[in-house]
Design a protein around this motif. Structure first.
Motif, PDB file in Angstrom:
ATOM      1  N   VAL A 310       0.836  -1.200   0.000  1.00  0.00           N
ATOM      2  CA  VAL A 310       0.000   0.000   0.000  1.00  0.00           C
ATOM      3  C   VAL A 310       0.875   1.256   0.000  1.00  0.00           C
ATOM      4  CG1 VAL A 310      -1.630   1.354   1.373  1.00  0.00           C
ATOM      5  CG2 VAL A 310      -2.007  -1.093   1.063  1.00  0.00           C
ATOM      6  N   ALA A 311       1.974   1.221   0.744  1.00  0.00           N
ATOM      7  CA  ALA A 311       2.867   2.383   0.825  1.00  0.00           C
ATOM      8  C   ALA A 311       3.556   2.682  -0.499  1.00  0.00           C
ATOM      9  CB  ALA A 311       3.906   2.170   1.924  1.00  0.00           C
ATOM     10  N   VAL A 312       3.717   1.661  -1.354  1.00  0.00           N
ATOM     11  CA  VAL A 312       4.350   1.892  -2.665  1.00  0.00           C
ATOM     12  C   VAL A 312       3.288   1.987  -3.762  1.00  0.00           C
ATOM     13  CG1 VAL A 312       6.536   0.858  -1.986  1.00  0.00           C
ATOM     14  CG2 VAL A 312       4.801  -0.573  -3.075  1.00  0.00           C
ATOM     15  N   ARG A 313       2.089   2.431  -3.345  1.00  0.00           N
ATOM     16  CA  ARG A 313       1.017   2.814  -4.265  1.00  0.00           C
ATOM     17  C   ARG A 313       0.276   1.639  -4.902  1.00  0.00           C
ATOM     18  NH1 ARG A 313       5.056   6.499  -5.239  1.00  0.00           N
ATOM     19  NH2 ARG A 313       5.707   5.567  -7.216  1.00  0.00           N
ATOM     20  N   ARG A 338       3.700 -10.209  -5.759  1.00  0.00           N
ATOM     21  CA  ARG A 338       3.402  -8.798  -6.024  1.00  0.00           C
ATOM     22  C   ARG A 338       4.552  -7.898  -5.516  1.00  0.00           C
ATOM     23  NH1 ARG A 338      -1.361  -5.763  -7.182  1.00  0.00           N
ATOM     24  NH2 ARG A 338      -2.037  -7.699  -8.183  1.00  0.00           N
ATOM     25  N   ILE A 339       5.100  -8.226  -4.354  1.00  0.00           N
ATOM     26  CA  ILE A 339       6.233  -7.453  -3.834  1.00  0.00           C
ATOM     27  C   ILE A 339       7.431  -7.582  -4.766  1.00  0.00           C
ATOM     28  CG2 ILE A 339       7.912  -7.290  -1.943  1.00  0.00           C
ATOM     29  CD1 ILE A 339       5.643  -8.174  -0.043  1.00  0.00           C
ATOM     30  N   SER A 340       7.687  -8.799  -5.223  1.00  0.00           N
ATOM     31  CA  SER A 340       8.794  -9.016  -6.161  1.00  0.00           C
ATOM     32  C   SER A 340       8.622  -8.173  -7.411  1.00  0.00           C
ATOM     33  CB  SER A 340       8.872 -10.504  -6.518  1.00  0.00           C
ATOM     34  OG  SER A 340       9.874 -10.746  -7.481  1.00  0.00           O
ATOM     35  N   ASP A 341       7.389  -8.066  -7.885  1.00  0.00           N
ATOM     36  CA  ASP A 341       7.125  -7.285  -9.094  1.00  0.00           C
ATOM     37  C   ASP A 341       7.364  -5.794  -8.864  1.00  0.00           C
ATOM     38  OD1 ASP A 341       6.493  -9.569 -10.492  1.00  0.00           O
ATOM     39  OD2 ASP A 341       4.322  -9.354 -10.222  1.00  0.00           O
ATOM     40  N   THR A 342       7.147  -5.316  -7.632  1.00  0.00           N
ATOM     41  CA  THR A 342       7.378  -3.890  -7.372  1.00  0.00           C
ATOM     42  C   THR A 342       8.863  -3.546  -7.455  1.00  0.00           C
ATOM     43  OG1 THR A 342       7.621  -4.092  -4.954  1.00  0.00           O
ATOM     44  CG2 THR A 342       5.375  -3.803  -5.834  1.00  0.00           C
ATOM     45  N   LEU A 343       9.732  -4.543  -7.202  1.00  0.00           N
ATOM     46  CA  LEU A 343      11.173  -4.312  -7.312  1.00  0.00           C
ATOM     47  C   LEU A 343      11.678  -4.627  -8.714  1.00  0.00           C
ATOM     48  CD1 LEU A 343      12.492  -5.865  -3.972  1.00  0.00           C
ATOM     49  CD2 LEU A 343      12.086  -3.455  -4.477  1.00  0.00           C
ATOM     50  N   LEU A 350      20.295  -5.569  -8.650  1.00  0.00           N
ATOM     51  CA  LEU A 350      20.325  -4.783  -7.416  1.00  0.00           C
ATOM     52  C   LEU A 350      21.720  -4.203  -7.193  1.00  0.00           C
ATOM     53  CD1 LEU A 350      18.756  -5.728  -4.009  1.00  0.00           C
ATOM     54  CD2 LEU A 350      21.128  -4.999  -4.105  1.00  0.00           C
ATOM     55  N   THR A 351      22.727  -5.041  -7.373  1.00  0.00           N
ATOM     56  CA  THR A 351      24.107  -4.602  -7.147  1.00  0.00           C
ATOM     57  C   THR A 351      24.497  -3.469  -8.099  1.00  0.00           C
ATOM     58  OG1 THR A 351      24.677  -6.845  -6.452  1.00  0.00           O
ATOM     59  CG2 THR A 351      26.506  -5.387  -7.017  1.00  0.00           C
ATOM     60  N   ALA A 352      23.905  -3.468  -9.281  1.00  0.00           N
ATOM     61  CA  ALA A 352      24.276  -2.474 -10.287  1.00  0.00           C
ATOM     62  C   ALA A 352      23.509  -1.161 -10.158  1.00  0.00           C
ATOM     63  CB  ALA A 352      24.056  -3.057 -11.683  1.00  0.00           C
ATOM     64  N   LEU A 353      22.542  -1.094  -9.244  1.00  0.00           N
ATOM     65  CA  LEU A 353      21.777   0.145  -9.090  1.00  0.00           C
ATOM     66  C   LEU A 353      22.681   1.317  -8.724  1.00  0.00           C
ATOM     67  CD1 LEU A 353      18.649  -1.115  -7.105  1.00  0.00           C
ATOM     68  CD2 LEU A 353      18.699  -0.356  -9.490  1.00  0.00           C
ATOM     69  N   SER A 354      22.338   2.481  -9.239  1.00  0.00           N
ATOM     70  CA  SER A 354      23.122   3.680  -8.948  1.00  0.00           C
ATOM     71  C   SER A 354      22.202   4.851  -8.670  1.00  0.00           C
ATOM     72  CB  SER A 354      24.047   4.026 -10.116  1.00  0.00           C
ATOM     73  OG  SER A 354      24.683   5.273  -9.900  1.00  0.00           O
ATOM     74  N   THR A 363      13.682   2.889  -7.292  1.00  0.00           N
ATOM     75  CA  THR A 363      13.923   1.480  -6.969  1.00  0.00           C
ATOM     76  C   THR A 363      14.809   1.367  -5.742  1.00  0.00           C
ATOM     77  OG1 THR A 363      13.732   0.900  -9.311  1.00  0.00           O
ATOM     78  CG2 THR A 363      14.778  -0.709  -7.868  1.00  0.00           C
ATOM     79  N   CYS A 364      15.851   2.201  -5.650  1.00  0.00           N
ATOM     80  CA  CYS A 364      16.729   2.192  -4.477  1.00  0.00           C
ATOM     81  C   CYS A 364      15.938   2.502  -3.210  1.00  0.00           C
ATOM     82  CB  CYS A 364      17.849   3.216  -4.643  1.00  0.00           C
ATOM     83  SG  CYS A 364      19.101   2.794  -5.864  1.00  0.00           S
ATOM     84  N   GLU A 365      15.099   3.523  -3.283  1.00  0.00           N
ATOM     85  CA  GLU A 365      14.308   3.907  -2.113  1.00  0.00           C
ATOM     86  C   GLU A 365      13.328   2.804  -1.735  1.00  0.00           C
ATOM     87  OE1 GLU A 365      11.322   7.533  -0.705  1.00  0.00           O
ATOM     88  OE2 GLU A 365      12.695   7.811  -2.400  1.00  0.00           O
TER      89      GLU A 365
END
Length: 573
Positions: A310-313, A338-343, A350-354, A363-365
């Protein structure tokens, strides 16, 4: 407003005499409001269309006190008068309007004399509205009669008001003030409540359930007013709703969302359900949905996973649909998906996020927020819950755990503040050479008020270096200053000097805030307390590559982190 009667009433079926009491002002609609009413009725094209509620109290068998709706009923009255006077229709208004303090207005409604229009402010507004109606019909040119016939038919066949008969014991002035002076209109929830109560009164062979429904309604509203219950389940469209039960009613009504949702859609949809089934069937659905919310709240896993979504809309109504017909375990599996899909991340992704990449910031937040929620959820035998209430109140932002650049500081006052807070930490930094520390302290003290960009940048670079371990055990690309391994969630409102501070300065600030009782997300607190780092690798003043690697392992973990929600790596072809 228990005891109210509510129904839909076609405009042509509104009959009797309506008294406008002394507490009301006169007619004040202008061109905008009159044209909007005309256009709304015409554009309904004969489909069922509800105008805003008309609130009345019974004076007699065919007489009413008009508590709310004077402007609408008066404008409709003028439309009837215009069509009759212009011989577009034979019949005039099916109802009359009377005024406690403006008896002349009742007469003027019949003649609408242009000469007298300026003699009285009420006459002026009535005549101006009448002329707006004339211009609207005249604008249709040769089709004027055709439009009038269609329009007239709509008033008797499809356009209706929500007719709300208030209880006799309710003070009219108080109700009028609430609806008009405070600009607080009747809500879908109030209309639905009146609908259910008016259809649940006992008859010759039926049980009166009005008191039962009214008591249950109040109980449900109290439960949803609990701040922790509301915060975990109220999506962005319901968050500010003063009547919390509206969330349940909107969900049962379905239909368009947001700005596309028609006015009083929930009332219209539930009215149809009441008429097709019964008030008991509809009310039992509300009770069941309330029980579902409380069940989610009491289930530790459901509470945290639904609260995150709910917090991520994610929409509450969509989650209700997901739960339909499922066992608790199968529903939880669907929530995990559903949570997996939000990420939508693999471990390598994940490691490559900047943080530098705009597309990655949200996505980082989101993943760090999930990391905090999961850390609390996974604490066994604990009554502690992640506080979605406090999370909702905070203005959260991604912060560098250890900032290595100060380009964001552009003003002399920011430079001096940055040097001041770093000097305090530098004075206690005994892990570096004494001579180096003393030299840096002297250079800071020598700056004084005479500072420019180049002086600051040179000094900030050397001070930052003193708080940065020169370890290169892992590639700089994996653990760059902008990677997830150097990010944490902090409440907004920090000044820019602190945002650009090194690890040790931020660690001190976090401890200070924690001592004062400020809400610090659990993972942010653990980062600055070196919770993730092995004891033999602890270097309390620095955020080293070893710290970052340990932090990354914790995030990727399926036992304490968010590894459960990461998607498998795609095999290389």
């Amino acid at each position: 407003m228990d005891g109210a009667l509510l129904e839909l009433k076609l405009i042509g079926d509104i009959v009797g005499s309506f008294r406008v009491a002394r507490y009301q002002r006169g007619y004040r609609w202008g061109q905008l409001e009159v044209e909007r009413l005309l256009n709304d009725i015409w554009e309904s094209k004969g489909e069922p269309y509800s105008l805003q509620p008309v609130v009345v109290k019974r004076d007699g068998e065919t007489t009413w006190e008009l508590v709310d709706g004077q402007q609408r009923l008066t404008t409709l009255f003028l439309i009837f008068v215009f069509m009759q006077r212009e011989r577009l229709q034979n019949s005039g208004p099916p109802y009359a309007l009377k005024y406690d303090t403006r008896p002349g207005s009742e007469t003027y409604l019949q003649d609408l004399d242009a000469v007298r229009a300026k003699s009285n402010i009420d006459f002026f507004h009535l005549h101006r509205a009448y002329e707006c109606i004339r211009k609207w019909f005249d604008a249709h040119g040769a089709r004027r009669q055709y439009v009038a016939n269609k329009f007239y038919g709509y008033l008797f066949e499809s356009v209706r008001v929500i007719w709300y008969e208030a209880p006799k014991g309710l003070d009219s002035t108080t109700l009028f003030t609430r609806l008009n002076v405070g600009r607080i209109p009747l809500t879908d929830a109030e209309l639905v409540k009146a609908l259910l109560l008016s259809h649940s009164r006992g008859g010759a062979d039926a049980t009166d359930r009005t008191h039962e429904i009214a008591a249950q309604w109040d109980s449900i509203e109290r439960d949803l007013q609990h701040p922790d219950v509301w915060a975990f389940v109220a999506d962005e469209h319901a968050a500010d709703s003063p009547t919390r039960i509206t969330l349940l009613l909107d969900t049962l009504a379905g239909g368009p969302r947001g700005r596309a949702r028609p006015l009083f859609h929930t009332f219209d949809a539930l009215r149809e359900q009441v008429e097709q089934n019964s008030p008991k069937v509809v009310w039992d659905k509300v009770v069941d949905l309330h029980a579902l919310v409380l069940g989610w709240f009491e289930n530790r896993n459901h509470y945290h996973k639904i609260g995150y979504l709910v917090a991520v809309r994610q929409r509450f109504s969509d989650l209700v649909t997901l739960a339909a017909g499922r066992t608790k375990s199968s529903f939880e599996a669907v929530l995990d998906k559903r949570i997996s899909d939000t990420l939508d991340l693999t471990p390598s992704g994940l490691t490559a996020l900047s943080y530098e990449t705009d597309a990655h910031k949200e996505t980082c937040e989101r993943l760090l927020f999930l990391m905090n929620v999961e850390t609390v959820r996974r604490v066994e035998h604990s009554s502690e819950r992640y506080s979605f209430r406090l999370h909702r109140l905070g203005d959260w932002s991604l912060e560098h755990i250890h900032a290595q650049h100060t380009e964001g500081l552009t003003k002399a006052e920011q430079w001096k503040q940055w040097l001041r807070i770093h000097r305090e930490a530098l004075a206690d930094l005994y892990s570096i050479d004494d001579a180096r520390r003393e030299e840096l302290l002297r250079r800071i003290d020598d700056v004084g008020d005479q500072i420019d960009r180049q002086v600051f940048q040179d000094l900030a670079r050397d001070v930052t270096a003193a708080f940065t371990l020169a370890d290169a055990s892992t590639s700089a690309t994996v653990h760059s200053v902008h990677s997830v391994t150097n990010l944490a969630l902090l409440a907004g409102g920090h000044n820019s000097a602190l945002n650009n501070a090194v690890f040790e300065v931020k660690r001190r600030r976090i401890l200070e805030l924690d001592r004062k009782g400020a809400y610090i997300p659990i993972c942010t607190r653990q980062v600055f307390l070196k919770y993730y780092t092995d004891a033999d690798a602890q270097q309390v003043h620095f955020w080293s590559m070893q710290d970052r690697e340990a932090y990354l392992r914790a995030i990727l973990s399926t036992e304490g982190g968010i590894g459960l929600y990461l998607k498998p790596e795609v095999p290389q072809s």
